[in-house]
Scaffold this active site. Structure first.
Site, PDB file in Angstrom:
ATOM      1  N   HIS A   1       0.870  -1.184  -0.076  1.00 44.35           N
ATOM      2  CA  HIS A   1       0.081   0.227  -0.083  1.00 44.35           C
ATOM      3  C   HIS A   1       0.891   1.327  -0.154  1.00 44.35           C
ATOM      4  O   HIS A   1       0.533   2.224  -0.497  1.00 44.35           O
ATOM      5  CB  HIS A   1      -0.937  -0.043   1.200  1.00 44.35           C
ATOM      6  CG  HIS A   1      -2.081  -0.944   1.034  1.00 44.35           C
ATOM      7  ND1 HIS A   1      -2.203  -2.366   1.051  1.00 44.35           N
ATOM      8  CD2 HIS A   1      -3.147  -0.840   0.235  1.00 44.35           C
ATOM      9  CE1 HIS A   1      -3.241  -2.810   0.635  1.00 44.35           C
ATOM     10  NE2 HIS A   1      -4.008  -1.797   0.443  1.00 44.35           N
TER      11      HIS A   1
ATOM     12  N   ARG B   1     -10.824   4.239  -2.474  1.00 45.23           N
ATOM     13  CA  ARG B   1     -10.447   3.466  -1.124  1.00 45.23           C
ATOM     14  C   ARG B   1     -10.941   4.271   0.092  1.00 45.23           C
ATOM     15  O   ARG B   1     -10.254   4.988   0.317  1.00 45.23           O
ATOM     16  CB  ARG B   1      -9.047   3.136  -1.292  1.00 45.23           C
ATOM     17  CG  ARG B   1      -8.181   2.715  -2.517  1.00 45.23           C
ATOM     18  CD  ARG B   1      -6.833   2.315  -2.154  1.00 45.23           C
ATOM     19  NE  ARG B   1      -6.334   1.767  -3.452  1.00 45.23           N
ATOM     20  CZ  ARG B   1      -5.720   2.196  -4.704  1.00 45.23           C
ATOM     21  NH1 ARG B   1      -5.511   3.497  -4.616  1.00 45.23           N
ATOM     22  NH2 ARG B   1      -5.170   1.444  -5.419  1.00 45.23           N
TER      23      ARG B   1
ATOM     24  N   GLU C   1     -11.386 -10.989  -5.619  1.00 46.20           N
ATOM     25  CA  GLU C   1      -9.630 -11.202  -5.225  1.00 46.20           C
ATOM     26  C   GLU C   1      -9.527 -12.637  -4.568  1.00 46.20           C
ATOM     27  O   GLU C   1      -8.409 -12.387  -3.694  1.00 46.20           O
ATOM     28  CB  GLU C   1      -9.415 -10.093  -4.242  1.00 46.20           C
ATOM     29  CG  GLU C   1     -10.592  -9.516  -3.581  1.00 46.20           C
ATOM     30  CD  GLU C   1     -10.238  -8.125  -2.789  1.00 46.20           C
ATOM     31  OE1 GLU C   1      -9.265  -7.705  -2.775  1.00 46.20           O
ATOM     32  OE2 GLU C   1     -11.260  -7.592  -2.311  1.00 46.20           O
TER      33      GLU C   1
ATOM     34  N   ASN D   1      -4.159  -7.801  -7.023  1.00 47.28           N
ATOM     35  CA  ASN D   1      -3.056  -7.568  -5.982  1.00 47.28           C
ATOM     36  C   ASN D   1      -3.453  -8.817  -4.934  1.00 47.28           C
ATOM     37  O   ASN D   1      -2.468  -9.656  -4.848  1.00 47.28           O
ATOM     38  CB  ASN D   1      -2.970  -6.352  -5.144  1.00 47.28           C
ATOM     39  CG  ASN D   1      -3.092  -5.171  -6.115  1.00 47.28           C
ATOM     40  OD1 ASN D   1      -2.409  -5.185  -7.400  1.00 47.28           O
ATOM     41  ND2 ASN D   1      -3.087  -3.969  -5.618  1.00 47.28           N
ATOM     42  N   ASP D   2      -4.562  -9.101  -4.746  1.00 47.21           N
ATOM     43  CA  ASP D   2      -4.971  -9.897  -3.516  1.00 47.21           C
ATOM     44  C   ASP D   2      -5.084 -11.172  -4.147  1.00 47.21           C
ATOM     45  O   ASP D   2      -4.840 -12.476  -3.615  1.00 47.21           O
ATOM     46  CB  ASP D   2      -6.192  -9.413  -2.679  1.00 47.21           C
ATOM     47  CG  ASP D   2      -5.465  -8.770  -1.365  1.00 47.21           C
ATOM     48  OD1 ASP D   2      -4.684  -9.093  -0.796  1.00 47.21           O
ATOM     49  OD2 ASP D   2      -6.299  -7.691  -1.134  1.00 47.21           O
TER      50      ASP D   2
ATOM     51  N   ARG E   1       2.109 -10.819  -0.286  1.00 47.77           N
ATOM     52  CA  ARG E   1       2.143  -9.606  -1.400  1.00 47.77           C
ATOM     53  C   ARG E   1       3.078  -8.635  -0.855  1.00 47.77           C
ATOM     54  O   ARG E   1       3.704  -7.805  -1.659  1.00 47.77           O
ATOM     55  CB  ARG E   1       1.065  -8.898  -1.761  1.00 47.77           C
ATOM     56  CG  ARG E   1       0.004  -8.493  -0.693  1.00 47.77           C
ATOM     57  CD  ARG E   1      -1.180  -8.041  -0.887  1.00 47.77           C
ATOM     58  NE  ARG E   1      -1.080  -6.610  -1.463  1.00 47.77           N
ATOM     59  CZ  ARG E   1      -2.138  -5.593  -1.669  1.00 47.77           C
ATOM     60  NH1 ARG E   1      -3.553  -6.055  -1.277  1.00 47.77           N
ATOM     61  NH2 ARG E   1      -2.058  -4.540  -1.891  1.00 47.77           N
TER      62      ARG E   1
ATOM     63  N   CYS F   1      -8.863  -3.370 -11.234  1.00 50.64           N
ATOM     64  CA  CYS F   1      -8.604  -2.260 -10.637  1.00 50.64           C
ATOM     65  C   CYS F   1      -7.142  -2.638  -9.843  1.00 50.64           C
ATOM     66  O   CYS F   1      -6.710  -1.646  -9.219  1.00 50.64           O
ATOM     67  CB  CYS F   1      -9.554  -1.682  -9.251  1.00 50.64           C
ATOM     68  SG  CYS F   1      -9.949  -3.251  -8.110  1.00 50.64           S
TER      69      CYS F   1
END
Length: 568
Positions: A188, A295, A429, A452-453, A463, A500
């Site tokens: 992040h 977010r 995800e 990502n996840d 990650r 996304c």
């Protein structure tokens, strides 16, 4: 001399090095000689006084009533309590311990007592008290602890790690670049650096012995190198590289108002991932067609409590005003794992990535979710909103969500507040979400793939661990197969598919995703024009051929070489 790292946000930055020692040195718990007690108490009193002065200086620069103002004011009031200082001084004298140990003990006790209170505001102050204690200990040792108010020169920040909350405190107007020992492409902090357009290098193994505060450094976040005390020849080359990079970015700006479509006219939605009103105000700078991921957890980075319904409602209305009718996709609070927010005071878990995170957290705290849902439903009266939920795995969770939404509507009607209509979606995800998607699609208006996840859970690879992200990247045959399965399933139900994850922000990969059938890409603001350029440079047929060839490759290295070769 140069040190290699992973480029997570491109650019070239010149500046003075500054180490952020965000965690104080190891505390000495040995008993003090009696003769040193008075000196230790003097240092303690000075630390309290200096910290209070520092906070008052910062307070004077802020707008009354802002989140930062309230936080700093609360810390000052806490330090103003004479009985607190007396308690810490007494600990030093009675137990013959040094000032750092005394602060650690007393502030931990104060935090523990606050956590036990029924008042949620005071209970949430516990984490703030611990942070204040940590800053006092850092001040005792002379360590730098986010005390950046005096910066005037371009600065390259060097740190072991940096949480999203700590990143939010950086004075970005004076920060030229960021270099961390830890982190990876999808951490992040990396996402925040890209959103801010800040050149950043992660997983860079520098040491304090190699670089001193004030040293001139150059961050080459194009080739992935941090240069220490560069020679005149190296400086000349890096200056030319920065000029080329800036010229390239100016050239990309010419695409801002052009449509995102292939050479033969196939249109693709190109939206932005954002986390603040400030970022929303910059959508027009790059010609974003809307927001594909807002977010909402980033609203909580510097707050001590969850914003009330009215506050959230006005926030979403302000965002809608800035959007001017463009798509506005809100993700409900996605917290847990590497997104720790002080105001939530989350419990420690043995395996947080597989624990109470995403929708699981808000199911465990329905009052938080329902407050957010009510605010969003009310805001929907003022503009179109697409609402999506993170970390859903199965249709039963979707059933629970829609039951809660109906309860919110009933409550709003009873209060005569009213509400608008929403479009609903989920973030796909996990492999379970891909497999169970068929049962959820009849109740959804859209889906968004969070690569990502999805990569983390499909590969069973953390990650945030740079040792793993190199060998288990999102661009792999396994992840492409899961993405294709998701797209094919959604198309059968005529449900729009967005992506996304950070994969969407890669201009090399974006045309491949178009060829796989993605309807929308939601990317970082800093990457948007690069992605648009890559899509406009190819025909739809070329994208389809890319997808066909990519699916035939079985090795990660083969896939990388194939796509890299096409981009040359």
């Amino acid at each position: 001399m140069s040190i290699k790292g992973i480029v997570v946000s491109s650019g070239v930055a010149f500046g003075q090095a500054l180490h952020l020692n965000l965690h104080h040195e190891k505390i000495d718990y040995r008993r003090l000689p009696t003769a040193q007690i008075a000196d230790e108490q003097r240092k303690l009193t000075q630390a309290f006084s200096k910290q209070k002065c520092h906070l008052e200086e910062g307070l004077a620069k802020l707008e009354v009533g802002s989140d930062h103002y309230d936080l700093i004011e609360a810390d000052i009031l806490f330090l103003d309590d004479e009985s607190l200082l007396e308690l810490v001084l007494a600990e030093v004298e009675q137990l013959q311990i040094n000032a750092a140990v005394a602060i650690e003990r007393v502030f931990a006790l104060q935090a523990s007592e606050l956590e036990q209170l029924d008042d949620p505001y005071l209970a949430n102050r516990a984490q703030d008290v611990l942070c204040l204690g940590s800053r006092l200990i850092a001040r005792l040792s002379g360590a730098q602890h986010l005390d950046l108010s005096r910066l005037t020169q371009p600065t390259v920040i060097l740190a072991h790690d940096l949480t999203p909350a700590e990143f939010a405190m950086l004075p970005l107007e004076h920060i030229a670049g960021l270099v961390l020992n830890t982190g990876g492409l999808t951490s992040h902090t990396a996402i925040l650096a890209r959103s801010a357009g800040l050149p950043a290098l992660l997983s860079c193994q520098f040491t304090r012995a190699q670089i001193h505060n004030g040293d001139e450094v150059v961050l080459n976040a194009i080739d992935g190198e941090l240069h220490l005390k560069p020679s005149a020849e190296t400086l000349k080359k890096l200056t030319e590289l920065r000029l080329q990079d800036e010229a390239h970015k100016q050239q990309l700006l010419l695409l801002k108002d052009l449509p995102t479509q292939t050479l033969d006219g196939h249109s693709v939605g190109l939206l932005a991932n954002v986390g603040s009103l400030n970022e929303i105000s910059h959508l027009t700078d790059v010609g974003a067609e809307g927001i594909g991921l807002f977010r909402t957890e980033f609203m909580l980075m510097n707050t001590t409590t969850i914003p009330q319904e009215k506050v959230q409602y006005h926030f979403y209305c302000d965002a809608l005003h800035l959007m001017d009718g463009k798509p506005f996709t809100i993700r409900t609070l996605d917290v847990g794992a590497d997104k720790e927010l002080p105001c939530l005071n989350p419990a420690c878990e043995d395996n947080p990535a597989l624990g109470v995170r995403g929708i699981r957290y808000t199911f465990a705290h329905p009052e938080i979710l329902m407050t957010q849902l009510k605010a969003i439903l009310r805001a929907a009266n003022h503009g179109p909103i697409r609402l999506m939920f993170p970390m859903l795995n199965q249709v039963e969770e979707l059933d629970t969500l829609f039951d809660l939404i109906e309860q919110c509507k009933v409550s709003l009607n009873e209060q005569e507040k009213g509400f608008g209509q929403l479009s609903y979606g989920i973030v796909v995800e996990t492999p379970a979400a891909v497999i169970n998607l068929e049962s959820m699609l009849p109740r959804l208006d859209f889906i968004s793939i969070g690569t990502n996840d999805l990569t983390q859970y499909a590969m069973a690879a953390d990650r945030t661990n740079p040792q793993l992200t190199r060998d288990y990247p999102s661009l792999s045959p396994a992840i492409l197969t899961l993405i294709q399965m998701t797209i094919d399933s959604a198309k059968q139900h005529n449900v729009k598919v967005s992506l996304c994850g950070e994969l969407a922000s890669d201009p090399i990969v974006a045309p491949l995703l178009v060829g796989m059938g993605i309807d929308e890409l939601s990317v970082n603001l800093a990457s948007l024009l690069e992605v648009k350029s890559a899509i406009r440079a190819r025909s739809l047929q070329a994208c389809l051929e890319m997808a066909k060839q990519a699916h035939q490759l079985k090795r990660i290295e083969e896939l990388n070489l194939y796509l890299t070769g096409l981009s040359l």
